[in-house]
Design a protein around this motif. Structure first.
Motif, PDB file in Angstrom:
ATOM      1  N   ASN A  42       0.848  -1.196   0.000  1.00 46.03           N
ATOM      2  CA  ASN A  42       0.000   0.000   0.000  1.00 46.03           C
ATOM      3  C   ASN A  42       0.886   1.250   0.000  1.00 46.03           C
ATOM      4  OD1 ASN A  42       0.167  -1.422   2.825  1.00 46.03           O
ATOM      5  ND2 ASN A  42       0.361   0.800   3.174  1.00 46.03           N
ATOM      6  N   VAL A  43       0.311   2.358  -0.428  1.00 45.05           N
ATOM      7  CA  VAL A  43       1.043   3.631  -0.343  1.00 45.05           C
ATOM      8  C   VAL A  43       1.315   3.964   1.122  1.00 45.05           C
ATOM      9  CG1 VAL A  43       0.144   4.610  -2.500  1.00 45.05           C
ATOM     10  CG2 VAL A  43      -1.119   4.978  -0.362  1.00 45.05           C
ATOM     11  N   ALA A  44       2.333   4.790   1.354  1.00 44.67           N
ATOM     12  CA  ALA A  44       2.636   5.289   2.703  1.00 44.67           C
ATOM     13  C   ALA A  44       1.537   6.265   3.131  1.00 44.67           C
ATOM     14  CB  ALA A  44       3.983   6.005   2.684  1.00 44.67           C
ATOM     15  N   VAL A  66      -6.943   2.040 -10.192  1.00 45.09           N
ATOM     16  CA  VAL A  66      -6.607   0.738 -10.775  1.00 45.09           C
ATOM     17  C   VAL A  66      -5.601   0.072  -9.832  1.00 45.09           C
ATOM     18  CG1 VAL A  66      -5.765  -0.475 -12.817  1.00 45.09           C
ATOM     19  CG2 VAL A  66      -7.039   1.657 -13.074  1.00 45.09           C
ATOM     20  N   GLY A  67      -6.034  -0.986  -9.130  1.00 48.08           N
ATOM     21  CA  GLY A  67      -5.188  -1.656  -8.133  1.00 48.08           C
ATOM     22  C   GLY A  67      -5.642  -1.296  -6.725  1.00 48.08           C
ATOM     23  N   THR A  68      -6.538  -2.112  -6.158  1.00 43.82           N
ATOM     24  CA  THR A  68      -7.182  -1.796  -4.875  1.00 43.82           C
ATOM     25  C   THR A  68      -6.388  -2.323  -3.688  1.00 43.82           C
ATOM     26  OG1 THR A  68      -9.269  -2.213  -6.042  1.00 43.82           O
ATOM     27  CG2 THR A  68      -9.392  -1.920  -3.643  1.00 43.82           C
ATOM     28  N   TYR A  72      -6.465   0.533   1.132  1.00 46.22           N
ATOM     29  CA  TYR A  72      -5.850   1.599   1.942  1.00 46.22           C
ATOM     30  C   TYR A  72      -5.839   2.934   1.180  1.00 46.22           C
ATOM     31  CZ  TYR A  72      -2.466   4.125   4.786  1.00 46.22           C
ATOM     32  OH  TYR A  72      -1.847   5.078   5.552  1.00 46.22           O
ATOM     33  N   SER A  73      -5.272   2.918  -0.027  1.00 49.30           N
ATOM     34  CA  SER A  73      -5.282   4.155  -0.819  1.00 49.30           C
ATOM     35  C   SER A  73      -6.714   4.546  -1.182  1.00 49.30           C
ATOM     36  CB  SER A  73      -4.445   3.984  -2.089  1.00 49.30           C
ATOM     37  OG  SER A  73      -4.849   2.843  -2.806  1.00 49.30           O
ATOM     38  N   THR A  74      -7.582   3.546  -1.338  1.00 47.34           N
ATOM     39  CA  THR A  74      -8.981   3.818  -1.683  1.00 47.34           C
ATOM     40  C   THR A  74      -9.659   4.647  -0.596  1.00 47.34           C
ATOM     41  OG1 THR A  74      -8.918   1.529  -2.506  1.00 47.34           O
ATOM     42  CG2 THR A  74     -11.024   2.698  -2.634  1.00 47.34           C
ATOM     43  N   LEU A  90     -10.459  -0.937  -9.077  1.00 49.63           N
ATOM     44  CA  LEU A  90     -10.389  -2.161  -9.883  1.00 49.63           C
ATOM     45  C   LEU A  90      -9.341  -3.109  -9.305  1.00 49.63           C
ATOM     46  CD1 LEU A  90     -11.984  -0.216 -11.649  1.00 49.63           C
ATOM     47  CD2 LEU A  90     -10.468  -0.760 -13.555  1.00 49.63           C
ATOM     48  N   GLU A  91      -9.731  -4.366  -9.116  1.00 53.10           N
ATOM     49  CA  GLU A  91      -8.840  -5.335  -8.475  1.00 53.10           C
ATOM     50  C   GLU A  91      -9.042  -6.713  -9.105  1.00 53.10           C
ATOM     51  OE1 GLU A  91      -6.261  -5.299  -6.122  1.00 53.10           O
ATOM     52  OE2 GLU A  91      -6.277  -7.375  -6.813  1.00 53.10           O
ATOM     53  N   ILE A  92      -7.936  -7.345  -9.470  1.00 49.96           N
ATOM     54  CA  ILE A  92      -8.021  -8.654 -10.124  1.00 49.96           C
ATOM     55  C   ILE A  92      -8.203  -9.791  -9.132  1.00 49.96           C
ATOM     56  CG2 ILE A  92      -5.535  -9.196 -10.127  1.00 49.96           C
ATOM     57  CD1 ILE A  92      -5.904 -10.115 -13.062  1.00 49.96           C
ATOM     58  N   GLU A  95      -9.698 -12.176  -3.372  1.00 54.80           N
ATOM     59  CA  GLU A  95      -9.388 -12.133  -1.943  1.00 54.80           C
ATOM     60  C   GLU A  95      -9.021 -10.696  -1.520  1.00 54.80           C
ATOM     61  OE1 GLU A  95      -9.594 -14.400   0.380  1.00 54.80           O
ATOM     62  OE2 GLU A  95      -8.599 -13.218   1.950  1.00 54.80           O
ATOM     63  N   HIS A  96      -8.174 -10.042  -2.316  1.00 55.04           N
ATOM     64  CA  HIS A  96      -7.840  -8.637  -2.030  1.00 55.04           C
ATOM     65  C   HIS A  96      -9.119  -7.795  -2.020  1.00 55.04           C
ATOM     66  CE1 HIS A  96      -3.424  -9.024  -3.690  1.00 55.04           C
ATOM     67  NE2 HIS A  96      -3.709  -9.912  -2.762  1.00 55.04           N
ATOM     68  N   ALA A  97      -9.951  -8.006  -3.014  1.00 53.67           N
ATOM     69  CA  ALA A  97     -11.179  -7.206  -3.131  1.00 53.67           C
ATOM     70  C   ALA A  97     -12.096  -7.424  -1.934  1.00 53.67           C
ATOM     71  CB  ALA A  97     -11.906  -7.556  -4.433  1.00 53.67           C
ATOM     72  N   LEU A 140      -3.294   5.152 -10.925  1.00 48.59           N
ATOM     73  CA  LEU A 140      -2.878   3.894 -11.553  1.00 48.59           C
ATOM     74  C   LEU A 140      -1.862   3.213 -10.639  1.00 48.59           C
ATOM     75  CD1 LEU A 140      -2.453   5.178 -15.228  1.00 48.59           C
ATOM     76  CD2 LEU A 140      -4.472   4.095 -14.175  1.00 48.59           C
ATOM     77  N   ASP A 141      -2.243   2.070 -10.066  1.00 44.83           N
ATOM     78  CA  ASP A 141      -1.377   1.415  -9.068  1.00 44.83           C
ATOM     79  C   ASP A 141      -1.545  -0.106  -9.101  1.00 44.83           C
ATOM     80  OD1 ASP A 141       0.503   1.307  -7.046  1.00 44.83           O
ATOM     81  OD2 ASP A 141      -0.967   1.618  -5.449  1.00 44.83           O
ATOM     82  N   ALA A 142      -1.754  -0.662 -10.288  1.00 43.03           N
ATOM     83  CA  ALA A 142      -1.834  -2.131 -10.410  1.00 43.03           C
ATOM     84  C   ALA A 142      -0.517  -2.630 -11.020  1.00 43.03           C
ATOM     85  CB  ALA A 142      -3.055  -2.530 -11.228  1.00 43.03           C
TER      86      ALA A 142
END
Ligand code: SAH
Ligand code: DHB
Ligand code: MG
Length: 224
Positions: A42-44, A66-68, A72-74, A90-92, A95-97, A140-142
């Motif tokens: 996750n981002v700081a 893009v990339g959940t 945290y960043s969301t 958006l998350e592929i 489990e993460h989602a 954009l973070d995926a």
């Protein structure tokens, strides 16, 4: 004086303590993400707050992420938009989602965030096909290999003034290695080429050090 990771981390902690205060919702989100075995990518906190500030500064009502991961960043992005605003993230990885969905509910933000499970390229294609309203802010973070594709889709979902932020564009310095065979670095370098070559885009990139090591962000505004 040695300047190293422990010093970078200590200074991030100082800034967060001074400027962010205690944040039980975000701390709980990270704890739940760890508990579920998610990677700590996750981002700081100060990068998350920068995302929130960008949303506030641009008056963003519609945000695309893009990339959940665990959301945290969301959470930071969702906090930067007004009631009635919306974040599509958006998350592929299902489990993460699922972890993100729980974290967003716990943070009381479920009404303004939708987690879309699937390959981001397909979800984005669906958004383009459905002609959804343009986004005001895009993060954009995926997977970095697909950054050029995500940029192309993001531009089809943008309007003049849309701000596009890409995470992890330094890759511990590898970004300047033109001989790289790492698909992530190649993706970042192609993304930078696109930013340079597209006359509709005004961009810069910033290196960062901190609790997440040495990396960076590219920031773009879409012109008229
Ligand atoms: N933005 C998050 C971190 C995202 S980590 C934060 O800062 O809190 C990158 C995420 O992108 C991971 O959860 C990974 O599963 C997801 N991802 C990777 N490839 C993807 C793809 N093709 N489509 C959608 N999500 C993808
Ligand atoms: C990775 C991905 C990220 O989004 C990040 O911020 C740091 C690391 C990774 O895939 O290693
Ligand atoms: Mg990242």
């Amino acid at each position: 004086m040695t300047v190293d990771q422990s010093r970078w981390t200590a200074i991030d902690e100082y800034f967060s303590d001074q400027l962010h205060g205690d944040d039980p919702a975000l701390e709980a989100a990270l704890a739940a993400s760890d508990e579920a075995g998610l990677p700590q990518i996750n981002v700081a906190p100060n990068q998350g707050k920068l995302l929130m500030l960008l949303a506030l500064m641009t008056g963003a009502k519609r945000v695309l992420e893009v990339g959940t991961l665990g959301g945290y960043s969301t959470i930071w992005l969702a906090r930067g938009i007004p009631a009635g605003g919306h974040v599509d993230t958006l998350e592929i990885d299902a489990e993460h989602a699922a972890v993100a969905g729980r974290n967003l509910r716990e943070a009381g933000l479920q009404d303004r965030v939708e987690v879309h499970v699937g390959r981001a390229s397909e979800t984005l294609e669906d958004f383009v096909r459905r002609e959804v309203e343009p986004y005001d802010l895009v993060f954009l973070d995926a997977d970095k290999a697909s950054l050029p594709d995500y940029l192309e889709a993001a531009l089809r979902l943008s309007r003049p003034g849309t701000v596009i932020v890409a995470d992890n564009v330094v890759r511990r310095g590898e970004v300047i290695n033109a001989e790289t065979t790492d698909p992530n670095v190649i993706g970042v370098r192609r993304y930078m080429d696109e930013l340079r070559d597209n006359p509709r885009l005004e961009s810069t990139a910033i290196q960062t050090v901190g609790s997440k090591g040495w990396d960076g962000l590219a920031i773009t505004v879409v012109k008229g």
